[in-house]
Design a protein around this motif. Structure first.
Motif, short mmCIF file in Angstrom:
data_model
loop_
_atom_site.label_atom_id
_atom_site.label_comp_id
_atom_site.label_asym_id
_atom_site.label_seq_id
_atom_site.Cartn_x
_atom_site.Cartn_y
_atom_site.Cartn_z
N GLN A 61 -8.65 9.61 5.03
CA GLN A 61 -7.51 8.89 5.60
C GLN A 61 -7.94 7.68 6.42
O GLN A 61 -7.11 6.93 6.91
N LYS A 62 -9.25 7.47 6.60
CA LYS A 62 -9.77 6.35 7.39
C LYS A 62 -9.94 5.13 6.49
O LYS A 62 -10.55 5.20 5.43
N MET A 63 -9.36 4.00 6.92
CA MET A 63 -9.45 2.74 6.17
C MET A 63 -10.13 1.69 7.05
O MET A 63 -9.88 1.62 8.25
N THR A 64 -10.97 0.87 6.41
CA THR A 64 -11.62 -0.23 7.10
C THR A 64 -11.46 -1.48 6.25
O THR A 64 -11.66 -1.44 5.04
N PHE A 65 -11.07 -2.57 6.90
CA PHE A 65 -10.97 -3.87 6.25
C PHE A 65 -11.87 -4.84 7.00
O PHE A 65 -11.70 -5.03 8.20
N GLU A 66 -12.83 -5.42 6.31
CA GLU A 66 -13.68 -6.46 6.89
C GLU A 66 -13.18 -7.80 6.39
O GLU A 66 -12.96 -7.97 5.19
N VAL A 67 -13.01 -8.75 7.31
CA VAL A 67 -12.48 -10.06 6.96
C VAL A 67 -13.51 -11.11 7.40
O VAL A 67 -13.41 -11.69 8.49
N PRO A 68 -14.54 -11.33 6.56
CA PRO A 68 -15.64 -12.22 6.95
C PRO A 68 -15.19 -13.64 7.29
O PRO A 68 -15.76 -14.27 8.19
N GLY A 69 -14.17 -14.15 6.62
CA GLY A 69 -13.72 -15.52 6.85
C GLY A 69 -13.22 -15.79 8.26
O GLY A 69 -13.24 -16.94 8.72
N VAL A 70 -12.80 -14.74 8.96
CA VAL A 70 -12.31 -14.92 10.34
C VAL A 70 -13.14 -14.12 11.33
O VAL A 70 -12.81 -14.07 12.52
N GLY A 71 -14.20 -13.46 10.85
CA GLY A 71 -15.05 -12.68 11.73
C GLY A 71 -14.34 -11.50 12.35
O GLY A 71 -14.62 -11.13 13.49
N GLY A 72 -13.43 -10.89 11.62
CA GLY A 72 -12.66 -9.78 12.16
C GLY A 72 -12.71 -8.56 11.26
O GLY A 72 -13.16 -8.62 10.12
N SER A 73 -12.23 -7.44 11.81
CA SER A 73 -12.15 -6.21 11.02
C SER A 73 -11.03 -5.34 11.57
O SER A 73 -10.64 -5.44 12.73
N PHE A 74 -10.53 -4.48 10.70
CA PHE A 74 -9.50 -3.51 11.06
C PHE A 74 -10.02 -2.14 10.68
O PHE A 74 -10.56 -1.94 9.59
N THR A 75 -9.86 -1.17 11.58
CA THR A 75 -10.17 0.23 11.29
C THR A 75 -8.97 1.05 11.71
O THR A 75 -8.47 0.89 12.83
N GLY A 76 -8.48 1.89 10.80
CA GLY A 76 -7.31 2.69 11.13
C GLY A 76 -7.16 3.89 10.24
O GLY A 76 -7.96 4.12 9.33
N ASP A 77 -6.12 4.64 10.49
CA ASP A 77 -5.82 5.86 9.75
C ASP A 77 -4.58 5.68 8.91
O ASP A 77 -3.56 5.17 9.38
N LEU A 78 -4.68 6.11 7.65
CA LEU A 78 -3.58 6.06 6.71
C LEU A 78 -2.65 7.24 6.97
O LEU A 78 -3.10 8.37 7.14
N SER A 79 -1.35 6.96 7.01
CA SER A 79 -0.36 8.02 7.23
C SER A 79 -0.35 8.97 6.03
O SER A 79 -0.79 8.62 4.93
N ASP A 80 0.17 10.16 6.23
CA ASP A 80 0.24 11.15 5.15
C ASP A 80 1.03 10.66 3.95
O ASP A 80 0.70 10.99 2.82
N ASP A 81 2.07 9.84 4.19
CA ASP A 81 2.86 9.34 3.07
C ASP A 81 2.27 8.06 2.45
O ASP A 81 2.80 7.52 1.48
N GLY A 82 1.16 7.56 3.02
CA GLY A 82 0.48 6.40 2.47
C GLY A 82 1.17 5.07 2.70
O GLY A 82 0.79 4.06 2.12
#
Length: 73
Positions: free
Chosen positions: A31-52
């Motif tokens: 359920q853990k998702m990570t998005f790396e966004v090299p173009g802006v030097g940022g990232s997101f880490t979060g949890d996916l809900s049960d219903d997606g």
């Protein structure tokens, strides 16, 4: 989206900043998702809900960590 070596390349839009099609590397582990966004030097880490339909986590960029919730349209 394309997956190579366990990483999926996706595109991200940020309507508030009038930005679209930003290349993003996505990774999922259960359920853990990570998005790396090299173009802006940022990232997101979060949890996916049960219903997606939502991701709840934190956006990290320039030494700051801000809560962020993402929802599928």
């Amino acid at each position: 989206a394309a997956t190579v070596g366990g990483k999926t390349t996706t595109l991200m839009d940020v309507p508030v900043q009038n930005a679209s099609n930003i290349p993003t590397m996505a990774k999922r582990d259960g359920q853990k998702m990570t998005f790396e966004v090299p173009g802006v030097g940022g990232s997101f880490t979060g949890d996916l809900s049960d219903d997606g339909k939502t991701l709840t986590g934190f956006w990290d960029q320039a030494g700051q960590s801000l809560p962020l919730a993402l929802a599928r349209k």
